[in-house]
Design an enzyme around this catalytic site. Sequence first.
Site: not given
Length: 304
Positions: A63, A67-68, A271
């Site tokens: 997504h 942070d991804h 996470h």
Amino acid sequence: MAAFSVHILGCGSALPTTHHHPSSQVIDLRDKLYMIDCGEGVQRQFRHEKLHFGRLIHIFISHLHGDHCFGLPGFISTLGLLGRTGTLHVHGPEGIERFLSPILEQFCHRMPYQVEIHTIDASRHALVHEDKSVKVYSIPLSHRIPAVGYLFEEKCRARHLNKAAAEFYNIPLAEYPLIIEGSDYTTPDGRIIPNRHLTTPGTPPRRYAYCSDTEFCPSIVPIIQGVDLLYHEATFMEEDRARAKETFHSTAKEAAEIARQAGAKRLLIGHYSGRYKDVQGLLEEAQSVFKPTIAANERMRIDL
């Protein structure tokens, strides 16, 4: 047995900390590398793990929270500086093209290779990639924005040759590869020897599911049923469940409950919220529900 391993490059959450990198993993399967999520700092982690940039062909983004995916621009640029010529495929939910296209135009328009962007419908469970080694399926998740998990399913491996049977029927060595791939054998006098009389089933294919970010979402259980390894976000502990619900994240206990319902062989949690300096509490909470739980950490490698 061919390699199928998961390298943890980062297992932290949104806020940077001194003890965890943002989300990123690399799957090493046979002759290829597949990256899942690409947080900041991924290039250094990639080198620390001694992974070969040239073996990476596909990147899967869950997504479009920073942070991804904030590591993508630098990573793509570095591949160009290294002289890459083969196409890089980037898969992600709606918005991935809007995010990447201006960056490619501004900073990467003279690169010696192409970047192909593949938009995934995050609301559907579907086959999103297939090659000679693996099938990759999307897993619809429930987060604040469209988010998709990924199920990596190894292609069925070759059957095992029954050498005693092959010798009994005087089968030439040149026929062995075809038989291992599933073909019957026809004798010189025209008799057909069924493949099942000449081989035994190959080792069952291995499966890995990546589910982050998401709130508690039992609807994914049928998709990931019986996986060899499940990575499920465990951002919070139960004592912070209200915060988890507010932010559409999961607690460690909820991650473990998904693993239990799915009959997963092992659970890998990660996470982690930056509020936890030590993940032992998260691990113990998950293990109270699902004993075969592992707490992810940077530079960890898990073999399937």
